[in-house]
Design a protein around this motif. Structure first.
Motif, PDB file in Angstrom:
ATOM      1  N   ALA A 201      33.774 -40.145  22.595  1.00  9.21           N
ATOM      2  CA  ALA A 201      35.154 -39.656  22.500  1.00  9.21           C
ATOM      3  C   ALA A 201      35.295 -38.640  21.369  1.00  9.21           C
ATOM      4  CB  ALA A 201      36.110 -40.824  22.293  1.00  9.21           C
ATOM      5  N   ALA A 202      34.601 -38.887  20.261  1.00  8.70           N
ATOM      6  CA  ALA A 202      34.675 -37.950  19.125  1.00  8.70           C
ATOM      7  C   ALA A 202      34.076 -36.600  19.513  1.00  8.70           C
ATOM      8  CB  ALA A 202      33.951 -38.529  17.915  1.00  8.70           C
ATOM      9  N   ALA A 203      32.967 -36.627  20.270  1.00  9.78           N
ATOM     10  CA  ALA A 203      32.339 -35.377  20.703  1.00  9.78           C
ATOM     11  C   ALA A 203      33.291 -34.598  21.605  1.00  9.78           C
ATOM     12  CB  ALA A 203      31.026 -35.681  21.428  1.00  9.78           C
ATOM     13  N   ARG A 204      33.858 -35.291  22.566  1.00 17.13           N
ATOM     14  CA  ARG A 204      34.734 -34.627  23.521  1.00 17.13           C
ATOM     15  C   ARG A 204      36.038 -34.140  22.872  1.00 17.13           C
ATOM     16  NH1 ARG A 204      37.164 -34.387  28.945  1.00 17.13           N
ATOM     17  NH2 ARG A 204      39.300 -35.063  28.677  1.00 17.13           N
ATOM     18  N   ALA A 205      36.627 -34.969  22.027  1.00 16.93           N
ATOM     19  CA  ALA A 205      37.915 -34.592  21.419  1.00 16.93           C
ATOM     20  C   ALA A 205      37.771 -33.339  20.566  1.00 16.93           C
ATOM     21  CB  ALA A 205      38.463 -35.747  20.576  1.00 16.93           C
ATOM     22  N   GLY A 207      34.865 -31.144  20.855  1.00 13.79           N
ATOM     23  CA  GLY A 207      33.955 -30.150  21.406  1.00 13.79           C
ATOM     24  C   GLY A 207      32.739 -29.913  20.532  1.00 13.79           C
ATOM     25  N   VAL A 208      32.196 -30.987  19.965  1.00 14.53           N
ATOM     26  CA  VAL A 208      30.999 -30.880  19.125  1.00 14.53           C
ATOM     27  C   VAL A 208      29.898 -31.794  19.659  1.00 14.53           C
ATOM     28  CG1 VAL A 208      32.257 -30.318  17.003  1.00 14.53           C
ATOM     29  CG2 VAL A 208      31.753 -32.728  17.535  1.00 14.53           C
ATOM     30  N   TYR A 209      28.664 -31.435  19.332  1.00 17.22           N
ATOM     31  CA  TYR A 209      27.531 -32.316  19.592  1.00 17.22           C
ATOM     32  C   TYR A 209      27.492 -33.412  18.520  1.00 17.22           C
ATOM     33  CZ  TYR A 209      25.807 -28.724  22.783  1.00 17.22           C
ATOM     34  OH  TYR A 209      25.672 -27.835  23.815  1.00 17.22           O
ATOM     35  N   ILE A 210      27.014 -34.582  18.917  1.00 20.15           N
ATOM     36  CA  ILE A 210      26.844 -35.666  17.950  1.00 20.15           C
ATOM     37  C   ILE A 210      25.458 -36.269  18.168  1.00 20.15           C
ATOM     38  CG2 ILE A 210      27.668 -37.933  17.181  1.00 20.15           C
ATOM     39  CD1 ILE A 210      30.479 -37.079  17.734  1.00 20.15           C
ATOM     40  N   ALA A 211      24.714 -36.392  17.075  1.00 19.24           N
ATOM     41  CA  ALA A 211      23.347 -36.925  17.135  1.00 19.24           C
ATOM     42  C   ALA A 211      23.261 -38.141  16.218  1.00 19.24           C
ATOM     43  CB  ALA A 211      22.344 -35.856  16.707  1.00 19.24           C
ATOM     44  N   CYS A 212      23.128 -39.317  16.815  1.00 22.30           N
ATOM     45  CA  CYS A 212      23.129 -40.578  16.067  1.00 22.30           C
ATOM     46  C   CYS A 212      21.720 -41.160  16.034  1.00 22.30           C
ATOM     47  CB  CYS A 212      24.029 -41.611  16.746  1.00 22.30           C
ATOM     48  SG  CYS A 212      25.717 -41.070  17.012  1.00 22.30           S
ATOM     49  N   ALA A 213      21.234 -41.486  14.851  1.00 25.80           N
ATOM     50  CA  ALA A 213      19.948 -42.188  14.726  1.00 25.80           C
ATOM     51  C   ALA A 213      20.231 -43.590  14.210  1.00 25.80           C
ATOM     52  CB  ALA A 213      19.019 -41.444  13.778  1.00 25.80           C
ATOM     53  N   ASP A 214      19.985 -44.574  15.067  1.00 24.22           N
ATOM     54  CA  ASP A 214      20.235 -45.982  14.757  1.00 24.22           C
ATOM     55  C   ASP A 214      18.906 -46.629  14.340  1.00 24.22           C
ATOM     56  OD1 ASP A 214      21.604 -48.411  14.567  1.00 24.22           O
ATOM     57  OD2 ASP A 214      21.804 -48.700  16.729  1.00 24.22           O
ATOM     58  N   GLY A 227      21.283 -47.895  19.350  1.00 22.88           N
ATOM     59  CA  GLY A 227      22.125 -46.991  20.130  1.00 22.88           C
ATOM     60  C   GLY A 227      21.825 -45.517  19.925  1.00 22.88           C
ATOM     61  N   THR A 228      20.656 -45.201  19.383  1.00 23.55           N
ATOM     62  CA  THR A 228      20.291 -43.804  19.124  1.00 23.55           C
ATOM     63  C   THR A 228      20.575 -42.920  20.342  1.00 23.55           C
ATOM     64  OG1 THR A 228      18.642 -44.459  17.526  1.00 23.55           O
ATOM     65  CG2 THR A 228      18.317 -42.295  18.589  1.00 23.55           C
ATOM     66  N   ALA A 229      21.272 -41.815  20.111  1.00 23.66           N
ATOM     67  CA  ALA A 229      21.674 -40.965  21.240  1.00 23.66           C
ATOM     68  C   ALA A 229      22.067 -39.578  20.757  1.00 23.66           C
ATOM     69  CB  ALA A 229      22.863 -41.595  21.961  1.00 23.66           C
ATOM     70  N   VAL A 230      21.844 -38.615  21.625  1.00 24.25           N
ATOM     71  CA  VAL A 230      22.405 -37.277  21.435  1.00 24.25           C
ATOM     72  C   VAL A 230      23.486 -37.103  22.495  1.00 24.25           C
ATOM     73  CG1 VAL A 230      21.968 -34.804  21.286  1.00 24.25           C
ATOM     74  CG2 VAL A 230      20.185 -36.434  20.585  1.00 24.25           C
ATOM     75  N   ILE A 231      24.653 -36.686  22.045  1.00 28.63           N
ATOM     76  CA  ILE A 231      25.829 -36.570  22.910  1.00 28.63           C
ATOM     77  C   ILE A 231      26.256 -35.118  22.923  1.00 28.63           C
ATOM     78  CG2 ILE A 231      28.241 -37.311  23.132  1.00 28.63           C
ATOM     79  CD1 ILE A 231      27.324 -39.907  21.614  1.00 28.63           C
ATOM     80  N   ASN A 232      26.527 -34.589  24.099  1.00 25.48           N
ATOM     81  CA  ASN A 232      26.876 -33.169  24.147  1.00 25.48           C
ATOM     82  C   ASN A 232      28.365 -32.949  23.860  1.00 25.48           C
ATOM     83  OD1 ASN A 232      28.309 -33.486  26.551  1.00 25.48           O
ATOM     84  ND2 ASN A 232      26.706 -32.593  27.836  1.00 25.48           N
ATOM     85  N   GLN A 233      28.741 -31.674  23.873  1.00 23.35           N
ATOM     86  CA  GLN A 233      30.090 -31.328  23.419  1.00 23.35           C
ATOM     87  C   GLN A 233      31.173 -31.745  24.422  1.00 23.35           C
ATOM     88  OE1 GLN A 233      28.195 -29.394  25.130  1.00 23.35           O
ATOM     89  NE2 GLN A 233      29.234 -27.593  25.934  1.00 23.35           N
ATOM     90  N   TYR A 234      30.761 -32.232  25.598  1.00 24.59           N
ATOM     91  CA  TYR A 234      31.721 -32.805  26.544  1.00 24.59           C
ATOM     92  C   TYR A 234      31.799 -34.337  26.431  1.00 24.59           C
ATOM     93  CZ  TYR A 234      31.162 -28.252  28.787  1.00 24.59           C
ATOM     94  OH  TYR A 234      31.094 -26.913  29.057  1.00 24.59           O
ATOM     95  N   GLY A 235      30.969 -34.910  25.568  1.00 26.58           N
ATOM     96  CA  GLY A 235      31.010 -36.359  25.389  1.00 26.58           C
ATOM     97  C   GLY A 235      30.002 -37.129  26.238  1.00 26.58           C
TER      98      GLY A 235
END
Lengths: 285, 285
Positions: A201-205, A207-214, A227-235
Motif C-alpha cells: 500500500a505504501a508503494a502504491r500510495a 508511486g515508489v519502489y520498496i525493497a525490504c530485507a527481512d 518477508g523479503t520482497a521487492v515491490i514495484n511502484q504500483y504495489g
C-alpha cells in the motif's frame, strides 16, 4: 545463473535483498555473512543491495549490556572494509547496524557506496523491547542521491506509519530501502503477512519502489516472517526470497518510472493531496 | 438465512454493504434499488448499512448537464423517505449521492438514521472525469457518533490518501464507511484489487474497521472492481460480496475493539506516531 547486467546508463537498476540469519552478539560471524552477501551481489553487478535491520549485531538482545557490546560507530572498520569491497563498483548497500551513539544506542541503517558511508538513519519508531535498548532517532529519514536514483531509508516498524513513506516520496525518493526484522505473527491462511500488505500500500500510495530485507532462521526462539520482497511502484511484488532463491530477492527495476505520479489525465498521486484538509480537525457530529 | 440479530447492548454491530447497480440518470429506479437494499438490511436488523458512491444518480455522466439533472439536496424527499424507512430502528445508512450545492455539484455521501440526515461529506479527492462535473469539498471528512459507535466517512479515491483514514482514526472513528465506485483495472492474477490492499493497510495502520460498498454491473461500458468488503481492525477481510451473496457483504463486528490501539506492551498505533518528525524535511544527502 544471473541475467546479463543492466546497462548502467539504461535507467535499469538491479536490486538484491538478502535475508540473512545473523547470530546475536557474534560480530565477526555477522560481518562475514554481510560481506559474503555483498560479494555475491557485486558478482551479479547488483546496483542496490539491502540487508536486514541490525545485520551486524543480531536482534534478540538479552539486555542493554549485550546490545552495548555489539554497538559500532559509522567510523568502524566494518564500514571501511565494506567501502573497500565496493571500490570500483557503483553498488549501493543499505545495511542495519547497532549504532554506538556515545551514551546511547541507536537501531540504525547506513547507506554505503564506494565513496564510504553516505548516510546514517536512526530508527524513529521503535518496536516492543527495542525501547529497552535503543534511543529513537530525532531526525526524519533521509533521501540519498546515488548513481541509481534517490534512495530513501526506513527501518522495519517505521514503514507501518504511512507518514514515513509519504514524507520520503515527497522528498523525491524513487525507492525506499527497508532493512527489517519482522517477528513472525499469525495471519489468516492464504494471506500475505500484514507487513507486506502495508508495504504494498505504501508503494502504491506514493508511486515508489520498496525493497525490504527481512531475516531468515530463528534467534533465541524468535521466528521471522521471512518477508523479503521487492515491490514495484504500483504495489505489486516483483521478487521474493525463498529457500529456493537462497533467501535472496533479485530483480531489475526502472526507478525513473517512480517519477511519473500521474494516474489518469486528471490525477497525480502527490499533487492530488489536500494538505489544507489534512491540517483540519474532523467535524464531530 | 440470517443469524440472530446482535443484542443492541452487546457492542456487536451488524454491517451490511450492498453492491448496487444503479442506472445513470434514472433517479426513480436508483431510489428503489437503494430503498430495497435498506429494507433488506432492516429486516436483518442491520446496524450499519453502506451503499455505493453516487448510488442515487449513477456515475458515468455524459456531461455536466446530465450530472446536474440527477442532483438532489440533503433536504430532498429521497432523504425524508429514507429517514421514514429507518423510523423505529437503530440502523445507520451511509449512501453516496450527487449533491445539488447551488451553483456547484458535489460527489457527496450522507449519514442517515431515524433522526434524519446526520452528516453530509463532500468528496475531497476527485477521480479523473469527476473533476469535469464536481467541485471538491473543502471540509475534512466527518466522524459521526451513532448508536453503534463512531463512523467516519470517505468516498472512493479519498481512501488512497493515507492521511484521510489517519485523520479519521485520530478523530476517534471506530469504522470508516466508504461508498465507492472502483473502475475495474487490470491487476496481476491471484492478487486482490489494489484498492482493497490500500483499504487493508489503512485499517491495520489505524486499527479501525473499514466497510466499502462498491458497484455491480456495468455502466456505459465501464466495468467495476466489485470489491465490496468489510475489513477488520487488523486489516483482514471478514466479508466480501459475490454473486453467491447477492452482492452483499454482511458481518457482525465488535467496534469497541478499534479503541484499543496497543500492539505490544510498548507500542500503540496512534501514540507511536512521531508528528514532530512528519513536519520535518527529509535530509537530502
Amino acid at each position: 545463473m544471473t541475467a546479463p547486467s543492466p546497462n548502467p546508463d539504461s535507467g535499469v537498476a538491479r536490486v538484491v535483498c538478502e535475508q540473512l540469519a545473523p547470530r546475536v552478539g557474534d560480530l565477526a560471524h555477522n560481518r562475514e555473512l554481510a560481506f559474503d552477501a555483498v560479494r555475491r551481489a557485486r558478482s551479479e553487478r547488483a546496483d542496490i543491495v539491502v540487508l536486514p535491520e541490525l545485520a551486524t549485531s543480531g536482534y534478540v538482545f538479552a539486555d542493554a549490556d549485550e546490545a552495548r557490546r555489539t554497538a559500532i560507530t559509522p567510523g568502524d572498520v566494518f564500514f571501511t572494509d565494506l567501502t573497500r569491497l565496493l571500490t570500483g563498483t557503483r553498488t549501493v548497500v543499505v545495511v542495519g547496524f547497532c549504532e554506538d551513539g556515545g551514551p546511547t544506542l541507536y537501531n540504525s541503517a547506513a547507506v554505503v557506496d564506494a565513496d564510504g558511508v553516505r548516510a546514517v538513519y536512526r530508527k524513529t519508531h521503535l518496536w516492543d523491547r527495542e525501547t529497552l535498548f535503543f534511543t529513537p532517532g530525532e531526525q526524519m529519514a533521509p533521501v540519498v542521491t546515488t548513481a541509481h536514483g534517490r534512495i530513501g531509508v526506513l527501518i522495519c516498524y517505521d514503514l507501518e506509519f504511512p507518514e514515513m513513506p509519504r514524507r520520503l516520496a515527497t522528498a523525491g525518493a524513487d525507492l525506499i530501502a527497508v532493512p527489517t526484522n519482522w517477528p513472525l505473527e499469525e495471519h489468516p491462511a492464504g494471506e500475505r503477512p500484514a507487513e507486506i500488505v502495508q508495504a504494498q500500500a505504501a508503494a502504491r500510495a506514493n508511486g515508489v519502489y520498496i525493497a525490504c530485507a527481512d531475516r531468515s532462521g530463528t534467534e533465541r526462539g524468535q521466528a521471522w516472517t521471512q518477508g523479503t520482497a521487492v515491490i514495484n511502484q504500483y504495489g505489486w511484488l516483483t521478487a521474493t526470497a525463498t529457500a529456493a532463491t537462497r533467501h535472496r530477492a533479485v530483480t531489475d527495476v526502472f526507478l525513473h518510472l517512480s517519477r511519473d505520479k500521474s494516474l489518469s489525465p486528471h490525477n497525480d498521486l502527490l499533487r492530488d493531496r489536500r494538505t489544507d484538509l489534512y491540517a483540519q480537525e474532523s467535524p464531530q457530529l
